[in-house]
Design an enzyme around this catalytic site. Structure first.
Site, PDB file in Angstrom:
ATOM      1  N   LYS A  54       0.838  -1.201   0.000  1.00  0.00           N
ATOM      2  CA  LYS A  54       0.000   0.000   0.000  1.00  0.00           C
ATOM      3  C   LYS A  54       0.876   1.256   0.000  1.00  0.00           C
ATOM      4  CE  LYS A  54      -3.774  -2.588   2.096  1.00  0.00           C
ATOM      5  NZ  LYS A  54      -4.565  -2.997   3.254  1.00  0.00           N
ATOM      6  N   GLN A  98      -4.469  -1.734   9.552  1.00  0.00           N
ATOM      7  CA  GLN A  98      -4.430  -3.069   8.928  1.00  0.00           C
ATOM      8  C   GLN A  98      -5.065  -4.107   9.860  1.00  0.00           C
ATOM      9  OE1 GLN A  98      -3.495  -3.589   5.761  1.00  0.00           O
ATOM     10  NE2 GLN A  98      -3.927  -5.766   5.890  1.00  0.00           N
ATOM     11  N   ASP A 121     -10.921   2.837   4.363  1.00  0.00           N
ATOM     12  CA  ASP A 121     -11.212   1.407   4.266  1.00  0.00           C
ATOM     13  C   ASP A 121     -12.717   1.142   4.304  1.00  0.00           C
ATOM     14  OD1 ASP A 121      -9.430  -0.677   3.868  1.00  0.00           O
ATOM     15  OD2 ASP A 121      -8.538  -0.465   5.864  1.00  0.00           O
TER      16      ASP A 121
HETATM   17  N1  GUN Z   1      -6.988  -7.115   5.992  1.00  0.00           N
HETATM   18  C1  GUN Z   1      -7.393  -7.837   4.924  1.00  0.00           C
HETATM   19  N2  GUN Z   1      -7.929  -7.028   3.990  1.00  0.00           N
HETATM   20  C2  GUN Z   1      -7.872  -5.776   4.482  1.00  0.00           C
HETATM   21  C3  GUN Z   1      -8.276  -4.501   3.979  1.00  0.00           C
HETATM   22  O1  GUN Z   1      -8.825  -4.347   2.884  1.00  0.00           O
HETATM   23  N3  GUN Z   1      -8.010  -3.446   4.795  1.00  0.00           N
HETATM   24  C4  GUN Z   1      -7.447  -3.596   6.008  1.00  0.00           C
HETATM   25  N4  GUN Z   1      -7.266  -2.493   6.753  1.00  0.00           N
HETATM   26  N5  GUN Z   1      -7.072  -4.739   6.517  1.00  0.00           N
HETATM   27  C5  GUN Z   1      -7.285  -5.837   5.739  1.00  0.00           C
END
Ligand code: GUN
Length: 292
Positions: A54, A98, A121
């Protein structure tokens, strides 16, 4: 092979180029460069890899990134305190915590602490609640399900009036994917670990979104001829011909399904690249909302 391949890598690249061009336009107009803060708690190797990917995407698109790494034993107060600091920081337009968080932390409270306008998110309870209600608009939609719908639209799949089946009801993918499909006027069935006779239900699906994390679970003879198959799964399968000893496969048996489906996403190179592309799109949108 009857199915058309939906090339997530190419579609994600196009989204990224569009975001990059918009970022440059904003900066040229004298607006601040968009910024994304990432919060990683603990040392899960997969989570660290995702966060790194990211941050790399941010760098490529001209978005500032602010990485925060807390130890696995960080307290609820420390994590929420960091989120509040990021809420107050005008350089930060989007906050990504995350998931999963270490089990001693209250995930919902952490997500609730994120400023709604920075919830790139789309996991804040209010954004999810709005997604679930008719006539309400969430500010942000969770990135992976948003990517699934984007792929269907790019491929020209008719969602309105379609029978859609979602395998899996996770907070991150299955449930928001079902809500998005309902918002697009599909008739949606969600299958999960207690569902009886999953193959029979999948056979009714004009659109199938598979997000259960079981490798090659869906067999070719479960697929309705001509259906659109979106495979969210990323699973390891032993493969001695590969240097690392395995290859990645989805939740759908691709070789079987591609002979029956009308459209199918490959693994890798399908939904995977879309998650980060949609996060970049959400971060740009957050910056546009905060610096109109
Ligand atoms: N863990 C698995 N997929 C995601 C996501 O799209 N965003 C976040 N923050 N954590 C994740």
């Amino acid at each position: 092979m009857t199915a058309k391949l939906i090339d997530g890598k190419a579609i994600a690249q196009k989204v990224r180029e569009e975001v990059k061009a918009e970022v440059e336009k904003m900066v040229a107009a004298g607006k601040p460069r968009p910024g994304l803060a990432t919060v990683l708690v603990g040392d899960r190797v997969d989570s660290a890899t995702y966060v790194r990917m990211k941050q790399k995407a941010c760098a490529e698109l001209g978005i500032e990134s602010f990485g925060h790494h807390l130890p696995a034993d960080a307290s609820q107060e420390e994590v929420e305190g960091l989120v509040r600091e990021l809420n107050a920081d005008p350089r930060v337009n989007g906050i990504l915590v995350q998931l999963p968080l270490p089990s001693h932390l209250d995930e919902e409270k952490v997500l609730q602490a994120i400023d709604l306008e920075k919830d790139v998110d789309g996991f804040h309870p209010i954004n999810i609640g709005r997604l679930a209600q008719k006539g309400r608009e969430p500010l942000f939609v969770p990135c992976t399900p948003y990517g699934c719908i984007y792929l269907l639209k790019e491929a020209g799949v008719q969602i309105d009036g379609a029978n859609a089946v979602v395998l899996g009801r996770s907070n991150i993918v299955g449930m928001p994917a079902a809500l998005l499909l309902i918002a697009e006027n599909a008739t949606v069935t969600v299958c999960h670990s207690h569902t009886r006779n999953i193959p029979e239900i999948v056979r009714q699906a004009d659109i199938l979104i598979a997000a259960i994390g079981k490798r090659e679970f869906v067999r070719g003879d479960w697929i309705k001829p001509g259906a659109a198959v979106i495979d969210v799964g990323i699973n390891q399968k032993e493969d001695p011909t590969k240097k690392r000893g395995y290859r990645l496969v989805g939740d759908v048996n691709f070789d079987e399904a591609k002979e029956v489906a009308g459209w199918i996403t490959p693994v890798p190179g399908g939904v995977g690249p879309m998650t980060i592309a949609m996060l970049m799109k959400n971060t740009l949108r957050a910056a546009q909302i905060q610096n109109p």
